[in-house]
Design a protein around this motif. Structure first.
Motif, PDB file in Angstrom:
ATOM      1  N   ALA A 169      22.761 -17.931  -4.998  1.00 31.73           N
ATOM      2  CA  ALA A 169      21.649 -18.102  -3.897  1.00 31.73           C
ATOM      3  C   ALA A 169      21.623 -19.223  -3.298  1.00 31.73           C
ATOM      4  CB  ALA A 169      20.296 -17.978  -4.867  1.00 31.73           C
ATOM      5  N   PRO A 170      21.395 -19.276  -1.767  1.00 28.85           N
ATOM      6  CA  PRO A 170      21.172 -20.387  -0.974  1.00 28.85           C
ATOM      7  C   PRO A 170      20.292 -21.518  -1.471  1.00 28.85           C
ATOM      8  CG  PRO A 170      20.619 -18.382   0.433  1.00 28.85           C
ATOM      9  CD  PRO A 170      20.677 -17.994  -0.979  1.00 28.85           C
ATOM     10  N   GLY A 171      21.008 -22.796  -1.783  1.00 29.83           N
ATOM     11  CA  GLY A 171      20.191 -23.926  -2.056  1.00 29.83           C
ATOM     12  C   GLY A 171      20.607 -24.286  -3.496  1.00 29.83           C
ATOM     13  N   THR A 172      21.363 -23.243  -4.195  1.00 31.42           N
ATOM     14  CA  THR A 172      21.445 -23.579  -5.737  1.00 31.42           C
ATOM     15  C   THR A 172      21.999 -24.641  -6.086  1.00 31.42           C
ATOM     16  OG1 THR A 172      21.630 -21.028  -6.120  1.00 31.42           O
ATOM     17  CG2 THR A 172      22.635 -22.685  -7.907  1.00 31.42           C
ATOM     18  N   GLN A 173      21.586 -25.496  -6.826  1.00 34.62           N
ATOM     19  CA  GLN A 173      22.129 -26.861  -7.310  1.00 34.62           C
ATOM     20  C   GLN A 173      22.030 -27.743  -6.106  1.00 34.62           C
ATOM     21  OE1 GLN A 173      25.261 -27.365 -10.350  1.00 34.62           O
ATOM     22  NE2 GLN A 173      25.019 -25.146 -10.643  1.00 34.62           N
ATOM     23  N   GLY A 174      21.152 -27.728  -5.236  1.00 37.16           N
ATOM     24  CA  GLY A 174      21.214 -28.419  -3.924  1.00 37.16           C
ATOM     25  C   GLY A 174      22.522 -28.108  -2.956  1.00 37.16           C
ATOM     26  N   PHE A 175      23.123 -27.086  -3.133  1.00 32.90           N
ATOM     27  CA  PHE A 175      24.483 -26.884  -2.664  1.00 32.90           C
ATOM     28  C   PHE A 175      24.252 -26.856  -1.183  1.00 32.90           C
ATOM     29  CE2 PHE A 175      27.929 -23.544  -1.790  1.00 32.90           C
ATOM     30  CZ  PHE A 175      29.081 -24.455  -1.687  1.00 32.90           C
ATOM     31  N   VAL A 176      25.165 -27.575  -0.254  1.00 36.07           N
ATOM     32  CA  VAL A 176      25.038 -27.930   0.957  1.00 36.07           C
ATOM     33  C   VAL A 176      26.265 -27.573   1.523  1.00 36.07           C
ATOM     34  CG1 VAL A 176      22.963 -29.173   0.951  1.00 36.07           C
ATOM     35  CG2 VAL A 176      25.326 -30.169   1.597  1.00 36.07           C
ATOM     36  N   SER A 177      26.290 -27.066   2.890  1.00 36.17           N
ATOM     37  CA  SER A 177      27.543 -27.078   3.877  1.00 36.17           C
ATOM     38  C   SER A 177      28.744 -26.446   3.154  1.00 36.17           C
ATOM     39  CB  SER A 177      27.955 -28.582   4.334  1.00 36.17           C
ATOM     40  OG  SER A 177      26.710 -28.967   5.087  1.00 36.17           O
ATOM     41  N   GLY A 178      28.623 -25.343   2.302  1.00 37.49           N
ATOM     42  CA  GLY A 178      29.746 -24.607   1.793  1.00 37.49           C
ATOM     43  C   GLY A 178      30.705 -24.332   3.018  1.00 37.49           C
ATOM     44  N   ASP A 179      32.056 -24.810   2.655  1.00 39.67           N
ATOM     45  CA  ASP A 179      33.070 -24.590   3.514  1.00 39.67           C
ATOM     46  C   ASP A 179      34.340 -24.078   2.844  1.00 39.67           C
ATOM     47  OD1 ASP A 179      35.039 -25.220   5.572  1.00 39.67           O
ATOM     48  OD2 ASP A 179      34.038 -26.446   6.405  1.00 39.67           O
ATOM     49  N   ALA A 180      34.861 -24.637   1.805  1.00 34.70           N
ATOM     50  CA  ALA A 180      36.098 -24.459   1.104  1.00 34.70           C
ATOM     51  C   ALA A 180      36.081 -23.154   0.282  1.00 34.70           C
ATOM     52  CB  ALA A 180      36.360 -25.602   0.165  1.00 34.70           C
ATOM     53  N   SER A 181      37.051 -22.320   0.372  1.00 36.58           N
ATOM     54  CA  SER A 181      36.940 -21.236  -0.556  1.00 36.58           C
ATOM     55  C   SER A 181      38.534 -20.924  -0.789  1.00 36.58           C
ATOM     56  CB  SER A 181      36.662 -19.990   0.795  1.00 36.58           C
ATOM     57  OG  SER A 181      36.434 -18.983   0.137  1.00 36.58           O
ATOM     58  N   ARG A 182      38.847 -20.827  -2.153  1.00 39.04           N
ATOM     59  CA  ARG A 182      40.004 -20.709  -2.774  1.00 39.04           C
ATOM     60  C   ARG A 182      40.063 -20.006  -4.034  1.00 39.04           C
ATOM     61  NH1 ARG A 182      44.614 -20.510   0.048  1.00 39.04           N
ATOM     62  NH2 ARG A 182      44.145 -22.274   1.193  1.00 39.04           N
ATOM     63  N   TRP A 183      40.947 -18.795  -4.113  1.00 36.78           N
ATOM     64  CA  TRP A 183      41.043 -18.283  -5.597  1.00 36.78           C
ATOM     65  C   TRP A 183      41.981 -18.997  -6.377  1.00 36.78           C
ATOM     66  CZ3 TRP A 183      38.386 -14.517  -7.614  1.00 36.78           C
ATOM     67  CH2 TRP A 183      38.720 -13.821  -8.704  1.00 36.78           C
ATOM     68  N   GLY A 242      23.786 -17.743   6.442  1.00 37.10           N
ATOM     69  CA  GLY A 242      24.372 -17.382   7.353  1.00 37.10           C
ATOM     70  C   GLY A 242      25.497 -18.595   7.495  1.00 37.10           C
ATOM     71  N   ASN A 243      26.146 -18.825   8.727  1.00 34.37           N
ATOM     72  CA  ASN A 243      27.279 -19.513   8.875  1.00 34.37           C
ATOM     73  C   ASN A 243      28.250 -19.203   7.768  1.00 34.37           C
ATOM     74  OD1 ASN A 243      26.025 -20.760  10.965  1.00 34.37           O
ATOM     75  ND2 ASN A 243      26.306 -22.870  10.484  1.00 34.37           N
ATOM     76  N   PHE A 244      28.821 -18.002   7.763  1.00 37.04           N
ATOM     77  CA  PHE A 244      29.774 -17.368   6.880  1.00 37.04           C
ATOM     78  C   PHE A 244      31.004 -18.527   7.018  1.00 37.04           C
ATOM     79  CE2 PHE A 244      28.133 -12.682   7.299  1.00 37.04           C
ATOM     80  CZ  PHE A 244      26.878 -13.074   6.746  1.00 37.04           C
ATOM     81  N   ASP A 245      31.714 -19.093   6.229  1.00 33.93           N
ATOM     82  CA  ASP A 245      32.660 -19.865   6.369  1.00 33.93           C
ATOM     83  C   ASP A 245      34.221 -19.350   5.762  1.00 33.93           C
ATOM     84  OD1 ASP A 245      34.391 -22.400   6.765  1.00 33.93           O
ATOM     85  OD2 ASP A 245      32.569 -23.181   7.353  1.00 33.93           O
ATOM     86  N   MET A 246      34.881 -20.197   5.160  1.00 36.35           N
ATOM     87  CA  MET A 246      36.215 -19.525   4.698  1.00 36.35           C
ATOM     88  C   MET A 246      36.400 -18.429   3.845  1.00 36.35           C
ATOM     89  SD  MET A 246      38.038 -21.966   6.291  1.00 36.35           S
ATOM     90  CE  MET A 246      39.631 -22.168   5.648  1.00 36.35           C
ATOM     91  N   ILE A 247      37.175 -17.671   3.928  1.00 36.34           N
ATOM     92  CA  ILE A 247      37.409 -16.450   2.963  1.00 36.34           C
ATOM     93  C   ILE A 247      38.518 -16.558   2.200  1.00 36.34           C
ATOM     94  CG2 ILE A 247      37.703 -13.866   3.603  1.00 36.34           C
ATOM     95  CD1 ILE A 247      36.900 -14.138   6.336  1.00 36.34           C
TER      96      ILE A 247
END
Length: 480
Positions: free
Chosen positions: A126-140, A78-83
């Protein structure tokens, strides 16, 4: 924006010629009537969560968390962020990408060409891959990859990382090639933006955070591996540097410079760079060392190219209170001319609200996300709860980096939620996408917004209305 100040004479014909459109436009998203006031929060969340400013706008949910977790349990935190979308390459514009801003972050992809609601959305990290947290930024990226990053950093943290997915369009479920780009200094990431020379801009979301630029040694590389192999990072210093907006501080504007915080290869500069135990650079501490300017929670970034070729970097500072009353959440949006290196105040609570003709005041609160439509108009998304939160349209007619007015464009009604990631489709100027995250019902949604042109008025009414409005001196503003 197709807004007209009608006199009594023009008003008399409004029933015949309204809605009035001066000429065909690249987008119909700027054809609306500015709104006033707040909305009534709705709980549970609605599949059509926005109050819209035009009867020619529509909305629909195209993905939601509940459906994803019903189909593949645990796949969506959840908490879908930047598109963003795949803006180049095969099938450009087909997919949307967004990270999860949770303690078990991941990345999902939405296939806009798939008409089956249950199959169009796939979690590729997948959620938690490589300890990834608070995903926010999103850029092509210019070479066809996808970047995201963590909005979490501080003393002793192991986060603040930027990642690339090198196979974003072809990755199967949980099959993304997810690579940390260690050359980028660690900060609390949100906005990312590339300029025309492929320099990468980013921020440190902190009360006192800086603006940064990474210049690759191979700026037009064909892969992220080459682009991030070597390059130099800089922090922005406005004036003499060292300033911080703080609470009730003045806007920080004027001439700026870029201060190096790494060497040309991305390695530490002796006496300047703060090196962490794993060999990466602490961007926050190093920016302070070079007295970079601190803004009050810089968040999103967007770059606009003018007809002159100059580019403006826009950035929002969400907590830059300008009246000493922290509770009303006022903030600022800045423009930075990348050619002249001048920072200007683009919009704040003193900017005129087009609906009232008065300063927007506390109605304009906590500007967070930014977006640009096909005509170069700037949109500002507030970081506020549903019922209060608005998305504002900023009018900058002469493209000087200072908005003449702002207008409430859409308003979120979902209780407990906030909007994130407004993104205008690069291949359909009348489509946009926006996320509704962390609503009280727990069902995050991706919403598709559509604008259509008003129905043409009969020819006789058009000629009559045009003659009167022409006599009143009504014109459509020239676009950059």
């Amino acid at each position: 924006m197709k807004l007209f100040k009608l006199t009594l004479v023009a008003a008399a014909i409004s029933a015949v010629v309204s809605p009035f459109t001066a000429q065909a436009a690249d987008t119909e998203f700027d054809n609306f009537t500015p709104m006033t006031g707040d909305t009534t929060p709705l709980n549970p969340g609605s599949a059509t969560p926005y109050k819209l400013s035009s009867p020619y706008f529509s909305q629909q949910t195209i993905a939601d968390r509940a459906t994803q977790n019903a189909l593949v349990p645990g796949s969506n935190s959840g908490n879908f962020d930047m598109i963003t979308a795949n803006e180049t390459g095969p099938d450009a514009g087909r997919y949307l990408f967004m990270p999860f801003e949770t303690s078990q972050a991941g990345v999902q992809r939405i296939d806009l060409w798939d008409s089956n609601y249950n199959t169009r959305t796939t979690t590729i990290v997948a959620p938690g891959t490589q300890g990834f947290v608070s995903g926010d930024a999103s850029r092509w990226t210019p070479w066809g990859g996808y970047l995201t990053a963590e909005e979490r950093w501080g003393t002793g943290s192991t986060k603040g990382r930027l990642f690339e997915i090198s196979n974003p369009t072809t990755a199967t479920a949980n099959g993304a090639n997810f690579v940390q780009e260690t050359i980028i200094p660690r900060v609390s990431h949100e906005g990312l933006a590339f300029d025309s020379n492929n320099a990468l801009y980013f921020v440190d979301e902190l009360n006192g955070g800086s603006i940064y630029k990474y210049v690759s040694a191979d700026p037009f590389a064909s892969s992220g591996a080459d682009y991030f192999a070597a390059g130099q990072t800089f922090a922005l210093k406005v004036g003499n540097g060292g300033q911080f907006e703080g609470n009730n501080g003045a806007a920080i504007t004027g001439s700026a410079s870029w201060e190096a915080i790494t060497d040309a290869d991305g390695s530490a500069l002796v006496g300047i760079s703060a090196v962490l135990g794993d060999g990466t650079i602490d961007g926050r501490v190093t920016a302070d060392t070079v007295t970079a300017t601190g803004y009050n929670r810089p968040e999103d970034l967007e770059i606009q190219t003018l007809s002159s070729g100059d580019q403006f970097l826009y950035f929002a500072t969400t907590d830059s209170d300008d009246n000493g009353i922290n509770s009303d959440g006022r903030g600022r949006v800045y423009s930075f001319n990348l050619t002249t290196l001048e920072v200007k105040l683009f919009a704040d609570s003193n900017t005129i609200d087009a609906a009232t003709g008065l300063a927007a005041g506390g109605a304009f609160s906590n500007p967070d996300n930014l977006a640009i439509d096909s005509e170069g108009n700037i949109y500002i998304v507030e970081d506020q709860p549903g019922g209060i939160e608005d998305v504002w349209f900023a009018m900058d007619s002469d493209r000087d980096g200072v908005a003449e007015s702002i207008s409430k464009w859409i308003s979120l009604t979902t209780d407990g939620a906030e909007s994130t990631g407004l993104y205008f489709d690069k291949f359909d100027s009348n489509k946009a996408y926006i996320n509704v995250q962390h609503p009280f019902d727990g069902i995050d949604r991706t919403i598709e917004l559509t604008a259509t042109a008003p129905v043409p008025v009969p020819g006789a009414a058009w000629l009559f209305g045009s003659a009167i409005l022409g006599g009143l001196g009504v014109t459509r503003r020239k676009r950059a």
